[in-house]
Design an enzyme around this catalytic site. Sequence first.
Site, PDB file in Angstrom:
ATOM      1  N   LYS A  67       0.832  -1.206   0.000  1.00 21.99           N
ATOM      2  CA  LYS A  67       0.000   0.000   0.000  1.00 21.99           C
ATOM      3  C   LYS A  67       0.869   1.260   0.000  1.00 21.99           C
ATOM      4  CE  LYS A  67      -0.286  -0.153   5.050  1.00 21.99           C
ATOM      5  NZ  LYS A  67      -1.166  -0.326   6.222  1.00 21.99           N
ATOM      6  N   TYR A 292      18.912  27.917   8.170  1.00 21.05           N
ATOM      7  CA  TYR A 292      17.861  28.696   8.815  1.00 21.05           C
ATOM      8  C   TYR A 292      17.967  28.609  10.335  1.00 21.05           C
ATOM      9  CZ  TYR A 292      15.644  28.563   4.201  1.00 21.05           C
ATOM     10  OH  TYR A 292      15.387  28.693   2.863  1.00 21.05           O
TER      11      TYR A 292
END
Length: 401
Positions: A67, A292
């Site tokens: 899946k 960052y």
Amino acid sequence: MSISRRKLLAGAAAAPFLAQLGAPAFAQRVDADRFDPWLEIDPAAFEHNVATISRLAGGRPILAVIKNNAYGLGLTEVAPLLEPMTAIAGFAVVKAAEAIALRDAGIRKPILLMSLFADADGPELIRRGIELSLCTDDSGRRMVQAAAKARKRAHAHIYLDTGMSRMGIPYHRALPVLQSFAELDLTVHGTFMGFTEESEFDRVQLTRFRDLSKKATDAGVELGTLHAASSHAVFGFKEAHLDMVRPGIALFGAYPSDAEAESAIAHLEPAMRLKARIVRVERLRKGDSVSYGRNYIAERATWIATIPAGHTDGLPRKAVEGSRVLVNGNTYPVIGAVSASHTIIELGEEKTASIGDEAILMGPDHADVHPNALASASGTSVYDRLMHLNPLLPKVVKSDV
């Protein structure tokens, strides 16, 4: 212009796999001078993992759960590798589009859709030979109606809820519903359930499943093959192996629950490598910062390298909390911040890497980059580490030639 349901299903199936099914050839190349990240898929690892699971399951057939884009590795890459293996009895998915994509890719073994099907999808799924789930009281009636439109007999598995409370017919009121299914013109190939994976309650669930199965069989209801064991139960709950096992993530080489305990039971081999090539190598001065937030400030002069793969590709933002990357046989810590498309590692006092060197962010080649290790170091689930891989990553099937 109207679009047929068949074309809509096929289009939905193709959407997650544009890199494989519809993207330009350029997007799929992994040339020696190309820097974009890619996934390398190892057929030998799948062979090893299937053999290992088969041994743990006492030779029982395996219903391979692939899946969610085959746990991130690519549905149409993985299924053809697994289908020729004799231990693989068939496949299970949870989205109708994935079932259709498997048939379009030439998969001929049984495919089980372990979810509720839409009325509009039912005829096409039945025409394609997809086995559907009897998971609601009215799903049998709806399945027969879809079969009439498809002019083909419906094939199904019964989905029972023994305490997961997610999908399926609740065990405590299921017997009359199962008896009603037995009166319908459809073929039942199996009956299944899902565990909560809480060890004490799992035993309660199995008892409920077995008791109901016996009552249904005694009442003349055909249940087919009984299956319940996911990867977790394959390793830790032998009594739940029943007639067939239904592993997912273990096929891909990741341990489902407790990597240390499960690896002591049997060794799995990660079937993928998340790779990219270094695009920048630079020497920081003492006091220089990285990325960052300036979460990293060099305490001394040190070399760093930039890898063009980030959280959009599947590396977690929290990789900076302890994850490492493999380059030239050594692993290096992730520093600063994992941005959308870039990750920075600290090489140390020596310049031990160059632009163009391969970096392995996840794979089997070192304990530090094993999928379970990456999950543990970043405080995330190993399921996330695989399933959150970007479906547009180019995929290369490894060859021993």
